[in-house]
Design a protein around this motif. Structure first.
Motif, PDB file in Angstrom:
ATOM      1  N   ASP A 237      -4.433  17.997  38.075  1.00 57.56           N
ATOM      2  CA  ASP A 237      -5.288  18.714  38.680  1.00 57.56           C
ATOM      3  C   ASP A 237      -5.084  18.751  40.306  1.00 57.56           C
ATOM      4  N   LEU A 238      -4.830  17.488  40.600  1.00 58.74           N
ATOM      5  CA  LEU A 238      -4.831  17.263  42.059  1.00 58.74           C
ATOM      6  C   LEU A 238      -3.514  17.964  42.614  1.00 58.74           C
ATOM      7  N   ALA A 239      -2.582  17.729  41.684  1.00 64.80           N
ATOM      8  CA  ALA A 239      -0.970  18.021  41.998  1.00 64.80           C
ATOM      9  C   ALA A 239      -0.984  19.762  42.068  1.00 64.80           C
ATOM     10  N   THR A 240      -1.819  20.243  41.041  1.00 61.24           N
ATOM     11  CA  THR A 240      -1.938  21.788  40.934  1.00 61.24           C
ATOM     12  C   THR A 240      -2.544  22.345  42.242  1.00 61.24           C
ATOM     13  N   GLU A 241      -3.567  21.643  42.509  1.00 61.04           N
ATOM     14  CA  GLU A 241      -4.486  22.020  43.850  1.00 61.04           C
ATOM     15  C   GLU A 241      -3.454  21.896  45.061  1.00 61.04           C
TER      16      GLU A 241
ATOM     17  N   ARG B 176      -9.150  15.705  51.097  1.00 59.86           N
ATOM     18  CA  ARG B 176      -9.716  15.470  49.725  1.00 59.86           C
ATOM     19  C   ARG B 176      -8.930  14.864  48.636  1.00 59.86           C
ATOM     20  N   ILE B 177      -7.472  15.490  48.681  1.00 58.88           N
ATOM     21  CA  ILE B 177      -6.744  15.207  47.788  1.00 58.88           C
ATOM     22  C   ILE B 177      -6.084  13.748  47.983  1.00 58.88           C
ATOM     23  N   ILE B 178      -5.910  13.379  49.236  1.00 57.31           N
ATOM     24  CA  ILE B 178      -5.447  12.266  49.688  1.00 57.31           C
ATOM     25  C   ILE B 178      -6.395  10.880  49.286  1.00 57.31           C
ATOM     26  N   SER B 179      -7.587  11.164  49.426  1.00 59.37           N
ATOM     27  CA  SER B 179      -8.655  10.129  48.960  1.00 59.37           C
ATOM     28  C   SER B 179      -8.771  10.127  47.436  1.00 59.37           C
ATOM     29  N   ALA B 180      -8.721  11.222  46.763  1.00 60.81           N
ATOM     30  CA  ALA B 180      -9.041  11.063  45.264  1.00 60.81           C
ATOM     31  C   ALA B 180      -7.454  10.639  44.635  1.00 60.81           C
ATOM     32  N   ALA B 181      -6.423  10.919  45.530  1.00 60.72           N
ATOM     33  CA  ALA B 181      -5.293  10.282  44.717  1.00 60.72           C
ATOM     34  C   ALA B 181      -4.936   8.816  44.942  1.00 60.72           C
ATOM     35  N   ASP B 182      -5.352   8.267  46.084  1.00 59.54           N
ATOM     36  CA  ASP B 182      -5.486   6.932  46.410  1.00 59.54           C
ATOM     37  C   ASP B 182      -6.439   6.418  45.415  1.00 59.54           C
ATOM     38  N   GLY B 183      -7.614   6.756  44.997  1.00 55.79           N
ATOM     39  CA  GLY B 183      -8.701   6.094  44.513  1.00 55.79           C
ATOM     40  C   GLY B 183      -8.015   6.179  42.865  1.00 55.79           C
TER      41      GLY B 183
ATOM     42  N   HIS C 232      -5.891  23.848  56.038  1.00 57.40           N
ATOM     43  CA  HIS C 232      -5.816  23.122  54.672  1.00 57.40           C
ATOM     44  C   HIS C 232      -6.267  21.822  54.870  1.00 57.40           C
ATOM     45  N   GLY C 233      -6.893  21.346  55.966  1.00 63.46           N
ATOM     46  CA  GLY C 233      -7.029  20.081  56.233  1.00 63.46           C
ATOM     47  C   GLY C 233      -8.021  19.320  55.469  1.00 63.46           C
ATOM     48  N   GLU C 234      -9.297  19.892  55.127  1.00 61.93           N
ATOM     49  CA  GLU C 234     -10.181  19.330  54.431  1.00 61.93           C
ATOM     50  C   GLU C 234      -9.857  19.086  52.973  1.00 61.93           C
ATOM     51  N   LEU C 235      -9.098  20.268  52.504  1.00 61.96           N
ATOM     52  CA  LEU C 235      -8.566  20.304  51.104  1.00 61.96           C
ATOM     53  C   LEU C 235      -7.643  18.858  50.813  1.00 61.96           C
TER      54      LEU C 235
END
Length: 208
Positions: free
Chosen positions: A129-133, A59-66, A53-56
């Motif tokens: 949305d990120l949390a749900t993913e 992506r979530i880390i980067s988006a959440a930090d933003g 699940h590394g790619e997912l």
């Protein structure tokens, strides 16, 4: 700026008999905390065990930090926008010309003040949305923090909705008020429903 304050300094200002910061800034900080919790859970969902699940997750880390950065920006923006409303109401109105200028200034300030909470609701939706993913793959040891993130985002959306409402009802121009209502009515409902659903799923996973 709120983003550079200590927590104690911010809370002291929030508790003071001053109009800013207020509920709008608090809502933005709810969203920032929600995004930060998503990022934290994602960072605990790394390593060999979660390699597939590394790619997912990245992506979530980067988006959440933003989203944390953007939410803090909105906290400051809300404070600035509401101060603009206050300043507009303080303008002189001793002549018809000054009265008209004051009315126009208040109108513009109220519309601008409604923009920040509108953006915040959308940001809160992105947090959910990120949390749900992330829920599907998250480290079970910190799964409760997915629910905490969703609840924080829900609080942000609900509070932002009230801040939109108070600005909308203060606008005297019926057409402008109607346009703003059309743009924002129901905006928070999807966020709240999604957050409630996710919290239920998390609790179901915890309790079996």
């Amino acid at each position: 700026m709120i983003s550079s304050e200590t927590i104690n300094a911010y809370l002291a200002r929030l508790a003071s008999r001053e109009p800013t910061p207020g509920g709008g800034a608090a809502a933005a900080l709810h969203a920032a905390q929600g995004a930060a919790l998503v990022a934290m859970v994602a960072r605990y969902t790394t390593g060999l065990k979660y390699e597939q699940h590394g790619e997912l997750v990245q992506r979530i880390i980067s988006a959440a930090d933003g989203l944390v950065v953007e939410a803090l920006r909105l906290a400051d923006a809300d404070q600035h926008a509401f101060q603009g409303v206050i300043d507009s109401y303080k303008l002189p109105s001793v002549t018809d010309e000054l009265k008209a200028a004051r009315t126009a200034s208040i109108h513009v300030a109220l519309i601008l003040a409604a923009q920040t909470p509108t953006q915040l609701i959308r940001l809160a939706g992105a947090v959910v949305d990120l949390a749900t993913e992330l829920f599907e793959v998250a480290n079970a040891n910190v799964i409760s923090d997915v629910a905490a993130a969703a609840d924080a985002a829900r609080a942000a959306a609900s509070t932002a909705r009230v801040n939109i409402d108070i600005n909308v009802v203060a606008i005297k121009d019926a057409a402008a008020r109607s346009r703003l209502a059309d743009q924002t009515d129901g905006l928070e409902e999807k966020v709240i429903l999604a957050a409630d659903s996710l919290v239920g799923r998390v609790r179901g996973r915890i309790l079996g």
